[in-house]
Structure formats: structure tokens, C-alpha cells
Design an enzyme around this catalytic site. Structure first.
Site, PDB file in Angstrom:
ATOM      1  N   SER A  98     -20.451  28.691 -34.561  1.00 51.45           N
ATOM      2  CA  SER A  98     -20.682  28.808 -35.993  1.00 51.45           C
ATOM      3  C   SER A  98     -19.354  28.846 -36.744  1.00 51.45           C
ATOM      4  CB  SER A  98     -21.552  30.045 -36.248  1.00 51.45           C
ATOM      5  OG  SER A  98     -22.008  30.090 -37.565  1.00 51.45           O
ATOM      6  N   HIS A 123     -23.558  24.502 -36.241  1.00 53.77           N
ATOM      7  CA  HIS A 123     -24.904  24.457 -36.825  1.00 53.77           C
ATOM      8  C   HIS A 123     -24.788  24.615 -38.333  1.00 53.77           C
ATOM      9  CE1 HIS A 123     -25.563  29.133 -36.361  1.00 53.77           C
ATOM     10  NE2 HIS A 123     -24.480  28.845 -37.065  1.00 53.77           N
TER      11      HIS A 123
END
Length: 193
Positions: A98, A123
Site C-alpha cells: 500500500s 492497491h
């Protein structure tokens, strides 16, 4: 329990004890080894600024083993990395997920590394909203804006087309070090010094 190792260093004035992070900082090494929140970001930003004041021409090395965290906290680190004069090399050890992956890619191009068994995960931003319909709408617009902003920066950092980033960040996208290298998130896999 959070144990921080202490190291003892011999000097001409005698022994000096350092916590391990302070000792690494002397060698221009910063560890990002946790989730990213405002406190962690303030600590990393402070260390980056301190090292710039010590020597603006010498590289800084940011080691990353992080599951990610707050976008705003991560962007404070990102902006500081781009703002300061020293080049910041990034090294993934373990996992950069992330916002951790975003910061890994934010290192100086040509100086973004991973160890062979590292993993990288990208993501789209996560968020939630509650309240009146207008508040939920405002929160949704903000997260969509952040998604586009982060995808555009990652596209610039990796060389991937924006459409590819949009597709590849739609869900959790885990990569080996080799895949992260092919994707352009890193520039080299370290197997030894």
C-alpha cells in the site's frame, strides 16, 4: 512489548550507548518498519530533514518493511523525499504494501531496491464514510481524487501507462521482487552488498 536494541560504541572518550535507530541514523539509514500514521510520518520527515541539514549532498537510505497506512501521513513523507536535496534510496525488506509500496517507488530512480524474498503490494486507497448523504458524497469524491492522484504518481514513477495502473490497483496486487522489478517499482534486486 516494544524492545529497542542498544549498541555500545567505543570512542576515544570511552563507551557510548545508542538505541539502534540512532546508531543507524549516523550512517544515514532510516527504518520504516511499521504501519504509517502521523507519528511515524513526523519521525521519518524529521529524520530526513535532519540528515539534509547534516550533509545535503550525501544519499539517505530508507529501509521499508511496512503494511502501509494513512495516505496523508504517507504523502508527507513522499513530499519531503522529493523536497530535500539529498537523493533518497529505498530498500524493501520483507513487505512494502500500500503506502509502503508507494514510498518504495518514490525513491530516487536507479536507487530503488528490494531484497530477493521481499513482497510488494499495490492497491487502490481504502476508506469509509458515515454521516449524512452529502458527507458521504464528499468523502467518496475525495477518495476517488486520491486514487487518481496516487495512480498518476505511480505511473510516472514506474513508467507504466495510467490505464495499466488503474487496472492493476483495482484489487490487492501482490508482487515478488522480480515482478516489482519488471513493473518498474524498483530498479534492482539486492542479493548481497
Amino acid at each position: 512489548m516494544n524492545l529497542i536494541p542498544t549498541v555500545i560504541e567505543q570512542t576515544n572518550r570511552g563507551e557510548r550507548a545508542y538505541d539502534i535507530y540512532s546508531r543507524l541514523l549516523k550512517d544515514r539509514i532510516i527504518m520504516l518498519g511499521s504501519a504509517i500514521d502521523d507519528n511515524v510520518a513526523n519521525s521519518i520527515v524529521s529524520q530526513l530533514l535532519f540528515l539534509e541539514s547534516q550533509d545535503p549532498d550525501k544519499d539517505i537510505h530508507l529501509y521499508i518493511n511496512s503494511p502501509g497506512g494513512s495516505i496523508t501521513a504517507g504523502m508527507a513523507i513522499y513530499d519531503t523525499m522529493q523536497f530535500i536535496k539529498p537523493q533518497v534510496s529505498t530498500i524493501c525488506i520483507g513487505m512494502a504494501a500500500s503506502m509502503g509500496a508507494f514510498l518504495l517507488a518514490a525513491g530516487e530512480k536507479g536507487k530503488r531496491y528490494a531484497l530477493p524474498n521481499s513482497e510488494v503490494m499495490i492497491h487502490q486507497p481504502l476508506g469509509g464514510a458515515q454521516g449524512q448523504a452529502t458527507e458521504i458524497e464528499i468523502a467518496a469524491k475525495r477518495i476517488l481524487f486520491l486514487r487518481e492522484k496516487l495512480n498518476q504518481i505511480l505511473a510516472d514513477r514506474t513508467g507504466q501507462p495510467l490505464e495499466v495502473l488503474q487496472r492493476d490497483t483495482d484489487r490487492d496486487n501482490f508482487m515478488t521482487a522480480e515482478k516489482a522489478l519488471e513493473y518498474g517499482l524498483i530498479d534492482k534486486i539486492f542479493t548481497n552488498r
